[in-house]
Design an enzyme around this catalytic site. Structure first.
Site, PDB file in Angstrom:
ATOM      1  N   GLU A   1       0.737  -1.143  -0.027  1.00 23.60           N
ATOM      2  CA  GLU A   1       0.048   0.011   0.011  1.00 23.60           C
ATOM      3  C   GLU A   1       0.953   1.274   0.018  1.00 23.60           C
ATOM      4  OE1 GLU A   1      -3.755  -0.409   2.313  1.00 23.60           O
ATOM      5  OE2 GLU A   1      -2.599  -2.065   3.440  1.00 23.60           O
TER       6      GLU A   1
ATOM      7  N   SER B   1      -6.645  -2.101   1.441  1.00 26.91           N
ATOM      8  CA  SER B   1      -6.907  -1.535   0.326  1.00 26.91           C
ATOM      9  C   SER B   1      -7.533  -2.504  -0.741  1.00 26.91           C
ATOM     10  CB  SER B   1      -5.592  -1.089  -0.343  1.00 26.91           C
ATOM     11  OG  SER B   1      -5.218   0.123   0.447  1.00 26.91           O
TER      12      SER B   1
ATOM     13  N   TYR C   1      -9.433   4.238  -5.052  1.00 26.71           N
ATOM     14  CA  TYR C   1      -8.605   5.304  -5.212  1.00 26.71           C
ATOM     15  C   TYR C   1      -8.508   6.054  -6.530  1.00 26.71           C
ATOM     16  CZ  TYR C   1      -6.994   3.049  -0.956  1.00 26.71           C
ATOM     17  OH  TYR C   1      -6.773   2.752   0.398  1.00 26.71           O
TER      18      TYR C   1
ATOM     19  N   ARG D   1     -11.538   3.214  11.466  1.00 25.39           N
ATOM     20  CA  ARG D   1     -12.586   2.890  10.497  1.00 25.39           C
ATOM     21  C   ARG D   1     -13.246   1.471  10.543  1.00 25.39           C
ATOM     22  NH1 ARG D   1     -10.954   3.090   5.152  1.00 25.39           N
ATOM     23  NH2 ARG D   1     -11.753   1.160   4.917  1.00 25.39           N
TER      24      ARG D   1
ATOM     25  N   ASP E   1     -15.821  -1.376   8.438  1.00 24.92           N
ATOM     26  CA  ASP E   1     -16.426  -1.552   7.138  1.00 24.92           C
ATOM     27  C   ASP E   1     -17.500  -2.603   7.666  1.00 24.92           C
ATOM     28  OD1 ASP E   1     -14.768   0.211   5.925  1.00 24.92           O
ATOM     29  OD2 ASP E   1     -13.377  -1.154   5.227  1.00 24.92           O
TER      30      ASP E   1
ATOM     31  N   GLU F   1     -14.376  -5.634   8.571  1.00 23.49           N
ATOM     32  CA  GLU F   1     -12.932  -5.343   9.080  1.00 23.49           C
ATOM     33  C   GLU F   1     -12.891  -4.226   9.608  1.00 23.49           C
ATOM     34  OE1 GLU F   1     -11.261  -5.863   4.917  1.00 23.49           O
ATOM     35  OE2 GLU F   1      -9.897  -4.129   5.467  1.00 23.49           O
TER      36      GLU F   1
ATOM     37  N   ASN G   1      -9.995  -0.770  10.312  1.00 26.81           N
ATOM     38  CA  ASN G   1      -8.748  -0.214   9.642  1.00 26.81           C
ATOM     39  C   ASN G   1      -8.280   0.757  10.802  1.00 26.81           C
ATOM     40  OD1 ASN G   1      -8.766  -0.824   6.491  1.00 26.81           O
ATOM     41  ND2 ASN G   1     -10.964  -0.481   7.324  1.00 26.81           N
TER      42      ASN G   1
ATOM     43  N   GLY H   1      -6.922   5.482   5.056  1.00 27.73           N
ATOM     44  CA  GLY H   1      -6.331   6.740   4.177  1.00 27.73           C
ATOM     45  C   GLY H   1      -6.950   7.998   4.305  1.00 27.73           C
TER      46      GLY H   1
END
Length: 317
Positions: free
Chosen positions: A31, A159, A225, A264, A266, A279, A281, A285
């Site tokens: 990443e 990602s 992205y 974060r 998800d 998951e 984070n 990002g």
């Protein structure tokens, strides 16, 4: 559950009180490119706020180079292994340097999707069933257990790198080998069909959830992205009651792994309206397509103020 209060001033202290800030980005994970973009955006924000900040690519000079910069605190804008998985956090603990984000244990757990799910399941939190794959797996048995379609993903990658949606037994083995290019550990997970949500957490508060809509139906690396076709729905379209339930679930999921500072989570929602944790984070990002800045902006916190709010958490370490 605490909702975010944007009325609190983001910088209630002189810029000099932060001392010398080193912004860590880059690194050597898969990443790296995302981290470079996150780091550039955060570095510019801290410079606009008048802080004494130095950008440093950890792949260039390692920890020795970081020590030479003599940081008073570190902002971590690194993603993936070597920056988000607890190893960097452990090194900073030994150096005695405060840093943004979660500590060693939470960072390590958050990077391991399989162990995160085991922890959530032990706590009674909803997450889709999964199995660990290897090259000798009984592909037919995996399909029978999880059903089709299913998701194949590297255990320690972010990602959406190496992730595939598998809709046939024949495709499962190929998806395993694709995921194994990114990680020695690979898992298969039951597919949840329905809308995808993401919830950002900042200093113990829940930011407004985002519903992500992708024309292709798969929120992959390109959709995250590069694509301008991905839709980010704010408000999410959920009822107030459902937004509250989603926020509480994500806060519990984040706290379950010991998450701190910001992060974060998800989530998918099935046809029966049930939320399923995918998951967490611990170093999300911060690019112009990223989700935490979008959610913060909707809550009234612009990018520069968000960066300072995250950095503020290092003052408490």
């Amino acid at each position: 559950m605490s909702h975010f209060d944007s009325s609190s001033p983001p910088l209630a202290r002189p810029a000099g009180e932060y001392g010398r800030v080193v912004l860590l980005y880059g690194g050597s994970s898969a990443e790296r490119e995302v981290s470079l973009a996150s780091g550039a955006a955060v570095l510019a924000a801290l410079q606009r706020s008048g802080l004494d900040v130095h950008g440093y690519d950890l792949a260039e000079g390692g920890l020795a180079g970081l020590e030479a910069l003599a940081p008073d605190r570190v902002f971590i804008a690194m993603h993936g292994r070597g920056g988000e998985d607890g190893t960097l956090q452990g090194a900073l603990e030994l150096l005695g340097v405060p840093y943004t984000g979660s500590g060693v244990l939470a960072s390590s757990l958050g990077m391991d999707k399989q162990r995160t799910k085991l922890l959530w399941q032990a706590m009674g939190l909803p997450t889709p069933e999964s199995v660990t794959l290897d090259a000798q797996a009984d592909w037919a048995a995996v399909c029978d257990e999880l059903g089709l379609p299913l998701i194949v993903k590297p255990v320690h990658e972010g990602s959406t790198l190496g992730i595939s949606i598998v809709d046939s037994r024949e495709a499962l083995e190929a998806a395993y080998h694709e995921a194994a290019r990114f990680d020695a550990q690979v898992m298969a997970e039951r597919f949840i069909e329905g809308p995808e949500y993401t919830v950002s957490l900042l200093d113990g508060c829940v930011l407004p959830p985002i519903r992500v809509e992708v024309p292709s139906g798969f929120y992959d690396y390109e959709a995250k992205y590069h694509s301008n076709e991905t839709l980010y729905h704010l408000p999410s379209g959920l009822s107030e009651q459902d937004e509250t339930a989603l926020g509480e679930l994500c806060q519990r999921a984040f706290e379950a792994i010991g998450g701190e500072g910001w992060g974060r989570v998800d989530v998918m929602r099935d046809a029966q309206g049930r939320f399923w944790l995918l998951e967490v984070n611990t170093s999300p990002g911060m690019t112009d397509h990223s989700l935490v800045p979008q959610s913060a902006a909707y809550a009234g916190l612009d990018f520069d103020a968000l960066v300072l709010r995250i950095l503020d958490t290092t003052l408490e370490r």
